[in-house]
Structure formats: C-alpha cells, structure tokens
Write a protein that holds these residues in place. Structure first.
Motif, mmCIF file in Angstrom:
data_model
loop_
_atom_site.group_PDB
_atom_site.id
_atom_site.type_symbol
_atom_site.label_atom_id
_atom_site.label_comp_id
_atom_site.label_asym_id
_atom_site.label_seq_id
_atom_site.Cartn_x
_atom_site.Cartn_y
_atom_site.Cartn_z
ATOM 1 N N PHE A 188 16.406 30.397 13.828
ATOM 2 C CA PHE A 188 15.527 31.568 13.927
ATOM 3 C C PHE A 188 16.244 32.838 13.451
ATOM 4 O O PHE A 188 17.456 32.969 13.593
ATOM 5 N N TYR A 189 15.453 33.687 12.839
ATOM 6 C CA TYR A 189 15.947 34.992 12.373
ATOM 7 C C TYR A 189 14.843 36.013 12.607
ATOM 8 O O TYR A 189 13.667 35.678 12.533
ATOM 9 N N ASP A 190 15.242 37.252 12.879
ATOM 10 C CA ASP A 190 14.261 38.341 13.018
ATOM 11 C C ASP A 190 14.174 39.111 11.709
ATOM 12 O O ASP A 190 15.207 39.449 11.113
ATOM 13 N N VAL B 241 16.302 45.127 17.591
ATOM 14 C CA VAL B 241 14.917 45.052 17.108
ATOM 15 C C VAL B 241 14.295 46.444 17.148
ATOM 16 O O VAL B 241 13.608 46.877 16.203
ATOM 17 N N ARG C 241 9.925 36.989 14.621
ATOM 18 C CA ARG C 241 10.989 35.978 14.698
ATOM 19 C C ARG C 241 10.504 34.728 13.988
ATOM 20 O O ARG C 241 9.517 34.119 14.394
ATOM 21 N N GLN D 1 10.708 30.875 13.071
ATOM 22 C CA GLN D 1 11.245 29.726 13.797
ATOM 23 C C GLN D 1 10.876 28.415 13.103
ATOM 24 O O GLN D 1 9.992 28.392 12.257
#
Ligand SMILES: Cc1cc2nc3c(=O)[nH]c(=O)nc-3n(C[C@H](O)[C@H](O)[C@H](O)COP(=O)(O)OP(=O)(O)OC[C@H]3O[C@@H](n4cnc5c(N)ncnc54)[C@H](O)[C@@H]3O)c2cc1C
Length: 515
Positions: free
Chosen positions: A186-188, A238, A270, A272
């Motif tokens: 996962f990455y934002d 964030v 996010r 996923q």
C-alpha cells in the motif's frame, strides 16, 4: 418469505459495477432493485481509464453511441525517469481487439450518470437512492434484506439473489462473514483533478514520472480535464499533503495555476492489493471493489469490476430463467479470479517501478529498464481458464474480437448489428444449415443466434484474419465476449453446441479458486 417487495436481484451499491450489472440484467427482463446509500450520484472521479473490453461491455449496456462524448483515447502511456529518459511506453494501436481503443480516458461522474440512466431506463429496474443496506438474512429460497432510509426507518426488501457491488468497505462482504486477503502492498497518493480554462496539448497524453524525489502521475481526466497524482513521501504526513495550497504548489511546475485552471478536488487515497476470499455464499455474491482492490497504475480496478458484472449477468440470467441450476453461479468466482489475480500482480509490478523514493534503487531500476522505449500494446489479460469453457480447446476462454461490418453500406460494429448474447460466429454460410434443429432450438432458447459474417461485409478483414490465423470454421462466443469453444470443421459444430448444452444444463464447477 413474504416480508417486502420481491425482486429477482437486489444490487447493493450504484457505483459503475452495480450500475452495469443492473443494466445487463434489466436488458434481459429481470426485476432488479439497486439500493444506494447516497441520495445523489457521487460527484468526484476516481477512475480515469477503461480499456477496449470494457468499451464493448458498455456498448452492450446500450452506451456505445455516448462514450465518445465523455472519453478520449489515451493513445500513449509513457513511463519516464527523473531525467526524462523513457523507461516504458504503451500505445501504438488505435483500436483494440474488442473494437474500442485500447485505452479510453474519461470523467467518472459523467460515465456513472450514463450508466445509472441506462439502468433506470429499463422498465424492470428501479434505483433507490438514499437507502443503506444494514441487514441480510439468506434463506433457501432467497434473501431478506433490511435497508434503512436517511430518516432511520428500516424497510424490508426480498430478492432471489443479492449482489454486493458496495465498494471497498463492503457491508455485504461483512454480513457474509467473508475474510479478505491483503498483500500488504500500500502507498498513499494525493489525487488532484483539474479543469483547464483553455485547451492544451499534453504529449504524451498519459505520463508516469518515476522521479524518486516525488513519484508523479499526469494523465487525461477525460475531455477538458487533467489528473495529477503525487505520492506521499516517507516522513510526510497525509494532512501536510492533502491541502489545496500544497496541491497548487505541486502543480506549478506544469504551469497549472489558479489563473488558468480550476482545482476540482484533492484527496489522499491509499492504494491497496486485496481480495475477498469467497465471492459467493448461498444466494449472496460480491462484485467490483467489494471483491477486489488493486493499485491504479494499470487503470484496471473499475475495468475488473465491470468484467465481473458482465460475467455474472449471463449466469444469473440463465439461472433466473430456469435454464441452468444455481450451481452455475459457482463458475463466476472460478472464472474471474485468475484474471483478477493477474491484473493485481501486473498493477503491483507497475507500482514497484514507480513507487521508488531511494535514489540508488531508482538508478538501478533506470539501468535495468533503459532501452524499453518501443511502444507496445498493453499486455493481453488472461482469459477464462476454467468454468464454462470447452475442455481441451486451445481457443476456449480467449476474448473474441469485434470488427466492423457493412450495414446498408455503412461500417458498424458487429454487436450494434446483431446484439450481444450467446453467438455462434462463422464466415461459412453452410455452418448454420448444418446444425441440428434440436440444438438450434436449445441455443435460441438461451438467446443464442448464429451470425455469419461473409467476407463481403467484413469491412476491415477482422474476422477473416482471426478465423484464418486460428484455423477454425466457427466459434461460440459467450455473452461476456469470451469464447466457449471452437469447431475446426462444420461437422464439429453440433458437437460444440452439445458440449455447451451439458455445461449449462448440468454445470459441475470445482469450488475454490480464489486468487
Ligand atoms: C485514485 C484512483 C484512481 C483510479 N483509477 C482507475 C482507473 O483509471 N481505471 C480503473 O479501471 N479503475 C481505477 N480506479 C478504481 C476504481 O475507481 C474502482 O475500482 C471503481 O470505482 C469501483 O467501482 P464499484 O462500483 O465496485 O465501487 P464504488 O464505485 O465504490 O461504488 C460502491 C457504491 O456502493 C455504495 N454503498 C456502499 N455501502 C452501501 C450500503 N451499505 N448500502 C447501500 N449502498 C452502499 C456506495 O455509496 C457506492 O456508491 C481508481 C481508484 C482510485 C482511488
């Protein structure tokens, strides 16, 4: 049951997947209710890309004539490193195998409006907004649903089947008690959507900038709109990133400022890689983001959900019509999971290329990928690898082509002429005559039609090229455009249909098969 109004199918969620499923079922005459918690359509885009296969499914929803106005072809998708060197390039083909551009860039609210209108236009489909599903009671003969209005009033609904198309945080999935496998990838990213005050040419139209100091995506957001995506860096919060001033500062290097553009939205998402471990329990099924989520680098999340809808719609149709037993529905998960898993893997592989923030690692990647700059068509996705396909046929499960044919002297896509559904497609006029009356009647009962594309109407030679290169005389195309199977000679066509009859009338599908 007898508690509330009774439908064939209750679709939970009026996102793109629920809308397409309801439309396809409604076009087959089934009574469908769509329950959607939001009183009005969601006004902000997430997806910006759909592929050629999804173009054909939307065409089957009756939207073929309208897609051009809300989308533009994403002819090139380039991946460059921080110094502008091209690492990867997709593109080079104006039209994909399904008769639609390989890549179509669009504005999601406009597409969702079209889909919802197509669903609501069917006399047997009702869309109920402002009601939230809160309970499910799955019984032998159907499902009792409890929905709650905005005022908190509980209302009963009954349906033979329920399909949860209610997105990533699916209530249906939770009520089914189904677990989720999460790959922990996962990455934002900050998503910024912009409407430019004046038209501007971006070349290439879609670009990934694999710059370790700030991995960035810059793509079309449909006609007149652009989408930027900026990865959250290690150490950045964030809140720091999800700020309009920050969004404008990040856009400035592209000469996008409040003077020449409107910021339509900014939001941190996010990304996923996850899937539900079961897609059916009893009379309740899952589709779309409720069943799987993936990083957006291949632009395939919505596409995968729309494929789910196309796959499930024809199975529900046959079961509801009494032509096939409910066991046919087990083939849905079996057929979709290999495809979804491959798309998740591909999306993650692309994500691993772009989400690099360490300069040394980025330099290694660049050295490895240098020279990969020749334009290539997007890799074909795996077809159907098990379920309702003819065993032992090398063509079974492949996505079939759609070409243009001459209609009254004017080229038209084949589905616009003969419709979508079960199709026996051939170029040999004798094939149709060779089929036994009994099999032909059985096929017609399921909406099957024999389509003969003679060479004179095969405008671009699509069918001639396909049948010649594959060395077969006829194919059976399923309503989701994948092949059930093929026949090498006219004599094999009866056998092909007889096998299809067994597969649909007496399905035996191995269970399991989650991605
Ligand atoms: C930034 C970003 C970029 C993306 N880019 C792409 C792309 O380019 N191409 C692509 O193919 N995909 C892309 N995706 C993925 C794509 O947006 C999703 O896969 C797609 O929107 C999922 O559609 P859906 O109908 O399954 O779910 P959703 O669109 O989430 O719809 C679910 C609906 O269910 C409703 N609902 C939820 N719970 C209930 C309840 N209890 N009762 C009643 N209603 C309920 C919700 O209100 C919602 O309307 C992207 C995603 C993101 C976040």
């Amino acid at each position: 049951m007898g508690r509330g109004e009774r439908f064939d199918v209750a679709v939970v969620g009026c996102g793109p997947v629920g809308g397409v499923l309801a439309t396809l079922l409604g076009r087959r005459g089934h009574r469908v209710v769509v329950v959607e918690r939001h009183p009005a359509p969601y006004p902000l885009p997430r997806a910006v890309h759909f592929d050629h296969e999804v173009g054909r499914i939307l065409q089957a929803c009756g939207l073929g004539g309208e897609l051009g106005a809300i989308s533009e072809p994403g002819s090139e998708y380039e991946w460059r490193n921080g110094s502008g060197q091209v690492l990867l390039r997709f593109g080079g083909r104006a039209v994909g195998p399904s008769g639609w551009p390989d890549s179509n860039m669009f504005w999601q609210p406009a597409l969702e409006r079209l889909i919802e209108a197509a669903a609501a236009a069917r006399p047997t489909v009702g869309v109920r907004r402002g009601v939230r599903l809160v309970g499910l009671d799955d019984r032998a003969d159907g499902v009792a649903l409890t929905v709650e209005t905005a005022a908190g009033r509980a209302e009963p609904i009954e349906a033979r089947y329920v399909v949860g198309c209610d997105g990533a945080n699916s209530t249906v999935r939770e009520l089914m008690g189904v677990s989720v496998t999460d790959l922990g990838f996962f990455y934002d990213w900050l998503i910024v959507d912009v409407a430019l005050h004046e038209a501007r040419v971006f070349d290439p139209v879609n670009l990934q900038i694999c710059e370790p100091a700030r991995p960035t995506t810059m793509v079309s957001g449909g006609p007149g709109r652009r989408r930027w995506e900026f990865m959250r860096l290690p150490g950045e919060s964030v809140d720091e990133l999800d700020d309009p001033a920050r969004a404008w500062a990040l856009l400035e290097p592209w000469d996008v400022t409040p003077a020449n553009a409107t910021l339509e939205r900014h939001a941190v998402y996010r990304f996923q890689a996850r899937w539900a471990d079961r897609w059916r329990t009893g009379n309740v099924l899952l589709a779309g983001d409720a069943a799987h989520q993936m990083p957006p680098f291949a632009g395939q999340g919505l596409c995968s959900g729309v494929r789910d809808a196309a796959n499930l719609a024809w199975k529900l149709d046959l079961v509801l019509a009494g032509c096939s037993p409910p066991a046919l529905l087990d083939a849905y998960e079996r057929e979709r999971t290999d495809n979804v898993r491959a798309v998740i893997d591909f999306s993650m592989a692309l994500g691993k290329v772009i989400c690099i923030t360490d300069p040394d690692e980025a330099a290694e990647r660049d050295a490895l990928m240098a020279g990969g700059a020749d334009a290539q068509a997007p890799p074909p996705l795996p077809g159907v690898t098990g379920g309702v396909i003819r065993a032992g046929d090398p063509l079974a499960g492949l996505l079939f082509v759609q070409g243009r044919v001459a209609r009254d002297g004017t080229p038209a896509l084949l589905d616009d002429v003969v419709g979508a559904g079960w199709r026996l497609v051939t170029m040999d006029p004798e094939v149709g005559d060779s089929i036994s009356d009994e099999l032909l009647a059985w096929f017609a009962d399921r909406g099957g039609v024999v389509v003969t594309v003679v060479a004179e109407v095969d405008v671009d030679g699509t069918y001639d090229a396909w049948f010649t290169s594959h060395g077969v005389v006829a194919v059976v195309q399923r309503p989701d455009f994948h092949l059930y199977g093929s026949a090498v000679g006219a004599a094999g066509v009866d056998d092909l249909l007889a096998h299809l009859r067994t597969a649909l009338d007496h399905p035996s599908v191995p269970t399991g098969g989650t991605p």
